[in-house]
Design a protein around this motif. Structure first.
Motif, PDB file in Angstrom:
ATOM      1  N   ILE A   7       0.730  -1.214   0.016  1.00 44.24           N
ATOM      2  CA  ILE A   7       0.144  -0.050  -0.170  1.00 44.24           C
ATOM      3  C   ILE A   7       0.810   1.143   0.221  1.00 44.24           C
ATOM      4  O   ILE A   7       2.021   1.128   0.582  1.00 44.24           O
ATOM      5  CB  ILE A   7      -0.879  -0.089   1.416  1.00 44.24           C
ATOM      6  N   THR A   9      -0.387   5.408   0.452  1.00 43.23           N
ATOM      7  CA  THR A   9      -1.503   6.308   0.873  1.00 43.23           C
ATOM      8  C   THR A   9      -0.936   7.650   0.704  1.00 43.23           C
ATOM      9  O   THR A   9       0.053   7.968   1.483  1.00 43.23           O
ATOM     10  CB  THR A   9      -2.078   5.995   1.976  1.00 43.23           C
ATOM     11  N   ARG A 112      -7.044  12.266  -0.984  1.00 43.77           N
ATOM     12  CA  ARG A 112      -6.526  11.210  -0.497  1.00 43.77           C
ATOM     13  C   ARG A 112      -6.434  10.166  -1.516  1.00 43.77           C
ATOM     14  O   ARG A 112      -7.411   9.500  -2.179  1.00 43.77           O
ATOM     15  CB  ARG A 112      -7.226  10.447   0.822  1.00 43.77           C
ATOM     16  N   ARG A 114      -5.044   6.287  -2.639  1.00 45.21           N
ATOM     17  CA  ARG A 114      -4.689   5.120  -2.102  1.00 45.21           C
ATOM     18  C   ARG A 114      -4.172   4.349  -3.082  1.00 45.21           C
ATOM     19  O   ARG A 114      -5.173   3.973  -4.007  1.00 45.21           O
ATOM     20  CB  ARG A 114      -5.595   4.382  -1.346  1.00 45.21           C
ATOM     21  N   THR A 116      -2.909   0.209  -4.408  1.00 45.13           N
ATOM     22  CA  THR A 116      -2.233  -1.121  -3.851  1.00 45.13           C
ATOM     23  C   THR A 116      -1.666  -1.883  -4.862  1.00 45.13           C
ATOM     24  O   THR A 116      -2.134  -1.737  -6.202  1.00 45.13           O
ATOM     25  CB  THR A 116      -3.481  -2.002  -3.273  1.00 45.13           C
ATOM     26  N   LEU A 251       0.580  11.415   4.666  1.00 47.76           N
ATOM     27  CA  LEU A 251      -0.785  12.243   4.423  1.00 47.76           C
ATOM     28  C   LEU A 251      -1.036  13.369   5.178  1.00 47.76           C
ATOM     29  O   LEU A 251      -1.615  14.455   4.698  1.00 47.76           O
ATOM     30  CB  LEU A 251      -2.037  11.026   4.650  1.00 47.76           C
TER      31      LEU A 251
END
Length: 263
Positions: A7, A9, A112, A114, A116, A251
């Motif tokens: 991940i 972020t 935001r 994200r 993966t 973040l």
């Protein structure tokens, strides 16, 4: 085959792009290499593709890739590399109008982002509006009874295998604690469930624990260490109660924190 994904972020800001992008991509590639994941070299291209689809043209114009540091391969990402900027603080590379930085799409909120990465190279990206915390925010931080295992090297990578963090977070209602601090089997402070820890002890730099304690090499943590604003040092709970504690991630940035006693 691994049963988890990697991940990243990140935060996208109008006029800046993805904050600390180069460090996020470097961490993703490093973790992928060590864990045998494929496809990390496609992450920047996928980010450009997805952001190009969801953001209006007014939010994309006037952003440069800051000296071209988008990927190690220096690809042009089919012409969309100007969607993203590698490091916060490199605004001097942006084009100007009349000597001033171009101000674009003021109504577009921060996002935001994200990402993966699956073991086989599958990349998924989701976005959501992001609202920064007020500058005077002070988080209440409780101490988890759950313990990290310093010998677990997977803790050094950001993955979807988050059982220990979810268990720690579940120990306290959100109304009682904003973040939960995890210790390792030696009772050494390591990290929060979503943050790195930093201690201002009045010296020349913040102190942050070594990854050998059993913690993630956070992107904000890496940036502060490289800028010599933080240095690595083993910490104790007593240390955290004698200085000023901060929690932080890429973040949200640094957040002032108060360690709850009696937890």
């Amino acid at each position: 085959m691994s049963d988890f994904s990697l991940i990243e972020t990140m935060r996208w800001e109008p006029g800046t792009g993805i904050v600390r992008l180069r460090l996020h991509l470097a961490r993703l590639k490093r973790s992928a290499g060590r864990l045998g994941f494929l496809g990390a070299d496609k992450a920047a291209e996928k980010l450009a593709e997805v952001l190009g689809e969801i953001l209006p043209p007014s939010a994309l114009s006037g952003i440069s890739p800051s000296r071209g540091e988008i990927t190690e391969s220096q690809s042009r990402l089919r012409g969309d590399s100007d969607l993203i900027s590698p490091l916060e603080g490199e605004m001097s590379a942006m084009p100007t109008e009349g000597g001033n930085p171009i101000k674009i799409a003021a109504g577009i909120p921060a996002l935001r982002v994200r990402l993966t990465l699956s073991p086989t190279g599958g990349i998924a990206i989701t976005t959501a509006p992001f609202s920064p915390l007020p500058a005077d925010t002070v988080w209440r931080v409780a101490i988890a009874s759950a313990r990290l295992d310093s010998s677990n090297r997977l803790l050094r990578h950001k993955t979807t295998r988050r059982d220990i963090y979810e268990t720690a977070r579940a120990e306290y209602p959100a109304a009682d604690a904003d973040e939960v601090l995890l210790l390792n089997e030696k009772n050494e402070p390591c990290e929060g469930t979503i943050t790195s820890i930093f201690l201002d002890d009045g010296s020349d730099a913040l102190k942050t624990p070594p990854v050998a304690c059993g913690l993630l090499a956070g992107v904000l943590r890496t940036e502060l260490i490289c800028a010599r604003r933080a240095r690595i040092q083993h910490l104790s709970l007593a240390d955290l109660q004698t200085g000023t504690l901060y929690m932080g991630n890429s973040l949200r940035g640094l957040i002032r924190a108060k360690l709850l006693t009696g937890t």
